[in-house]
Design a protein around this motif. Structure first.
Motif, mmCIF file in Angstrom:
data_model
loop_
_atom_site.group_PDB
_atom_site.id
_atom_site.type_symbol
_atom_site.label_atom_id
_atom_site.label_comp_id
_atom_site.label_asym_id
_atom_site.label_seq_id
_atom_site.Cartn_x
_atom_site.Cartn_y
_atom_site.Cartn_z
ATOM 1 N N GLY A 1 0.806 -1.213 0.000
ATOM 2 C CA GLY A 1 0.000 0.000 0.000
ATOM 3 C C GLY A 1 0.835 1.256 0.000
ATOM 4 N N SER A 2 1.952 1.237 0.713
ATOM 5 C CA SER A 2 2.832 2.402 0.777
ATOM 6 C C SER A 2 3.450 2.696 -0.585
ATOM 7 C CB SER A 2 3.936 2.186 1.810
ATOM 8 O OG SER A 2 3.400 2.036 3.103
ATOM 9 N N LEU B 1 0.674 3.937 -2.884
ATOM 10 C CA LEU B 1 0.266 5.286 -2.481
ATOM 11 C C LEU B 1 1.251 6.315 -3.010
ATOM 12 C CD1 LEU B 1 -1.454 7.284 -0.864
ATOM 13 C CD2 LEU B 1 -0.066 6.727 1.155
ATOM 14 N N GLN C 1 0.298 9.460 -5.494
ATOM 15 C CA GLN C 1 0.627 10.861 -5.209
ATOM 16 C C GLN C 1 1.377 11.502 -6.364
ATOM 17 O OE1 GLN C 1 2.707 10.978 -1.450
ATOM 18 N NE2 GLN C 1 0.808 11.078 -0.270
#
Length: 217
Positions: free
Chosen positions: A174-175, A178, A182
């Motif tokens: 997820g990091s 993400l 962004q």
């Protein structure tokens, strides 16, 4: 050097040539917009020769993904061999390893994570599918061992180690994704290391028996 050895080396050289060409085209044009014929041209081979090595783009991409998993396994094996290290320090080392994996090959990593829920794996040859399964099981096993030891020593809360491993991988995946979002859809500056640091801190505080204590670096 004998004839068989020369043939073996030539075959491996050609295989790496194909992988390098595929990686370059995937990065520049995207996986779905790249054809096997374009990969053959980039590798300066005929399409027929290319198909002798890889039957599809899915297999090419899976082989590139395997390189990342092999790197992760190597780092985890080195960590496993370390002695006289506290459970919190070992957990911090896992964080550092996952951060390093992001820099090992960020493009292939991001797209590998995107394809986790895809049907791509079902299209692989039995050899590649087995290789991927075997390597992933190693990663899961090494991480689970770290959590098992930490639970046994009283450093982590008493939950199933496999649960911690699954959550950790979800936090990592997820990091990374993400960070990509962004960069693509917002004006916020990308800082994957910062995202991973915060995500891992939240995770590690949640599994420690003393959540107020910081993770040792």
């Amino acid at each position: 050097m004998g004839i068989q050895e020369r043939k073996k080396r030539e075959k491996e050289r050609r295989r790496q040539q194909i992988l390098s060409a595929a990686k370059s085209l995937f990065a520049n044009h995207g996986f779905h917009h790249t054809t096997m014929e374009e990969i053959a041209n980039e590798a300066e081979l005929s399409p027929g020769t290319l198909y002798l090595y890889f039957k599809s783009k899915d297999e090419l991409f899976a082989e590139l993904s395997l390189n990342i998993v092999r790197y992760l396994i190597m780092r985890l094996e080195n960590l496993r061999a370390e002695e006289n290290i506290q459970d919190e320090q070992r957990l911090a080392a896992v964080r550092d390893i996952l951060q390093d994996v992001c820099t090992f090959d960020s493009f292939i990593l991001v797209n590998t994570l995107r394809l986790q829920s895809d049907d791509t794996l079902k299209k692989l040859s039995p050899r590649l599918a087995n290789d991927l399964q075997k390597h992933v099981h190693k990663v899961v096993g090494y991480l689970s061992d770290i959590f098992t030891t930490g639970i046994h020593n009283g450093a982590f809360i008493d939950k199933r180690p496999e649960l911690f491993t699954g959550i950790l991988w979800a936090v990592f995946s997820g990091s990374v994704l993400l960070n990509e979002i962004q960069g693509s859809f917002t004006s916020q500056p990308r800082n994957l290391n910062l995202i991973l640091e915060n995500a891992f801190d939240i995770f590690s505080r949640g599994i420690r028996k003393s959540p107020s204590a910081p993770v040792e670096s």
